[in-house]
Scaffold this active site. Sequence first.
Site, mmCIF file in Angstrom:
data_model
loop_
_atom_site.group_PDB
_atom_site.id
_atom_site.type_symbol
_atom_site.label_atom_id
_atom_site.label_comp_id
_atom_site.label_asym_id
_atom_site.label_seq_id
_atom_site.Cartn_x
_atom_site.Cartn_y
_atom_site.Cartn_z
ATOM 1 N N ASN A 80 0.817 -1.216 0.000
ATOM 2 C CA ASN A 80 0.000 0.000 0.000
ATOM 3 C C ASN A 80 0.839 1.249 0.000
ATOM 4 O OD1 ASN A 80 -0.316 1.937 2.492
ATOM 5 N ND2 ASN A 80 0.233 -0.085 3.307
ATOM 6 N N GLY A 83 -0.377 7.353 1.343
ATOM 7 C CA GLY A 83 0.189 8.707 1.315
ATOM 8 C C GLY A 83 -0.277 9.607 2.439
ATOM 9 N N CYS A 140 6.913 6.007 7.840
ATOM 10 C CA CYS A 140 6.120 5.790 6.634
ATOM 11 C C CYS A 140 7.046 5.690 5.422
ATOM 12 C CB CYS A 140 5.117 6.914 6.416
ATOM 13 S SG CYS A 140 4.162 6.670 4.904
ATOM 14 N N ILE A 202 6.475 -3.431 13.769
ATOM 15 C CA ILE A 202 7.136 -2.623 12.761
ATOM 16 C C ILE A 202 6.114 -1.912 11.875
ATOM 17 C CG2 ILE A 202 9.214 -4.046 12.597
ATOM 18 C CD1 ILE A 202 7.950 -5.557 10.270
ATOM 19 N N ASN A 203 6.561 -0.888 11.189
ATOM 20 C CA ASN A 203 5.777 -0.327 10.090
ATOM 21 C C ASN A 203 5.965 -1.258 8.885
ATOM 22 O OD1 ASN A 203 4.350 1.465 8.347
ATOM 23 N ND2 ASN A 203 5.036 3.198 9.586
ATOM 24 N N THR A 204 5.412 -0.885 7.738
ATOM 25 C CA THR A 204 5.456 -1.785 6.581
ATOM 26 C C THR A 204 6.882 -1.995 6.081
ATOM 27 O OG1 THR A 204 4.985 0.084 5.155
ATOM 28 C CG2 THR A 204 3.120 -1.331 5.792
ATOM 29 N N GLY A 229 0.990 -7.616 6.118
ATOM 30 C CA GLY A 229 0.309 -8.906 6.054
ATOM 31 C C GLY A 229 1.215 -10.056 6.462
ATOM 32 N N GLY A 255 2.742 -6.574 12.791
ATOM 33 C CA GLY A 255 3.261 -7.073 11.516
ATOM 34 C C GLY A 255 2.789 -8.479 11.234
#
Lengths: 318, 266
Positions: A80, A83, A140, A202-204, A229, A255
């Site tokens: 994803n 934004g 991000c 974690i973030n992505t 995912g 995560g």
Amino acid sequence: MVTKIPSGECMDATLRTRFLELDLATPLVLPAGVLGTSFSSLLACARCGAGLVTTKSATLTERTGHPGPVVVETPAGLLNAVGISNPGIAEVLREVAVYRRHTAVPVAVSVFADSPADFAELARRVSDSPADLLELNLSCPNVSGEFGAPLAGSPDTVAAIVAAVKHAARLPLIAKLSPNVTDIAAVGRAAEQAGADALCAINTLGPGMVIDTELGLPVLSNGSGGLSGAAIRPVAVRAVHQLAQSVGIPIIGVGGVCNAVDAAEMLIAGARLVGVGTALWSGGIELFGDIGRNLLAYLNRRCYPDPAAVPRLEPSHA
Amino acid sequence: MPERITLPIADIAEESPDVRTLSFTHPLAAEPGQFVMISDLKGDEKPFSLSDCGGGSFSITLRRVGPFTRRLFDARRGDLFSIRGAYGSSFFVHSGRVLLVGGGCAVPPLFFLCRRLLAAGAEPTVVNGARSADALLFERRFQALPLHQLTALEDAPEPLTAVDAALRLLQNNRFDALYAAGPEMMLASLISNCGALDYQLLIERYMKCGIGICGSCTLDPLGIRACVEGPVLPRATVEQLTEFGVYRRNSSGARVPVNARRSCEQ
């Protein structure tokens, strides 16, 4: 190795979890970026069994985010690049105030800025709201065209922002970290030393890219996007374990958690709380209830009185 | 889980000066009321309700409004588009006497519904509303089906809104169910005057992900998502919504009044 406890059938386990002076009904968290635009979606997650909900990241002024496609499905997750669309901090806090009138389930407001000063201003605004916690989105991966590399890439940058915010905020502070670094433990330590009260990891992952082979173009309008995912769960588990060895503050493990086994894995890795985000895509928000029930069954089966009693993986496994 | 596919336009039909139907050859599994997300991967993606589906093809009907719908409108046969779906909830198909009320470019999805209603043995009456005769959509397509169609034009010598036409029909006839799609203020007016009749509405909200994860299209105060629990909502759900007919959220998530925007302004 997990500490061996005689496996028996206990009946009196609870999901209640202490986190930064808050008494949460469950250790399950709606992480930033998923669903948290409106008071009503936050509320729906709280009512389904999230012990803590987090808003989508707010900026000082309104952002429409990237044009579509902002998401593309991958074999074991989603890519994803939304934004950081959000109506601006004033509107976000208005939604939080409405949320607070309906429930006592704690809410964290996630904020994003590109300078310590703007982060501090956001922190002041959130401190004056009914929010319980403040989360700094330092990680991000989808706005680097606009803002440069994610802030969580550098321990020094993270320390500068956390210190500036700590000075301005009257709320406990969570630093959300990126897995896309050489040494996440160094970043976590920098955040802790600068005054962070907790970490979220974690973030992505990535960023990654999906190309349409008929059109010969990236599917996401941003070109690349962050991977979330089930595919990223092993990375998240390792990061949480590594952080848990390196800091003394509590960690929200996020995560790829899709079920109670995954949640238990995060607790063993060293998380105090466990985020459930992308899994809501296929599981719906009812997943909070399902995971909670099954996690409680796990605690009873293992005779752990509560989530915090789940024995952590010992050091030197990372 | 539906997959993303990349398909060429198989056919294009002119519906009005600014509305076209694009057809694609693909055995899409979809029900009336569901939508697909379509993109040319050149900087935008939008949801479009299916105006027809079956027999190995499906179609969407779009109005030229902004830069993206202009690109779709101007596309030619063979041009490729990234398509994902079908997503969302669908109309429950009744088998009795049913009334369908559509306004503007929300009328086409009701055509797909009519096919299924007729297959289920229903007796549909369609109120096809438009601002003017040249904006009227699908009149001939509905004529080709064994149903009763009533057109309502707001700029006719005897002006008639779709809501007024529907309410007259409801006064003098017994219907088992009502289906409606159109500008939200039209829908709000219709349901506030339809008595105890069971209804289902096709509603519009700003959608980004289409799969229930981003939160753009959630509906207050239930927190349900227009892209998963909607876009077709039953009466029991609509009656609980505090935002319906009042406000909606824009692309940033900020609340904007509903009447600031008409239907289909993608």
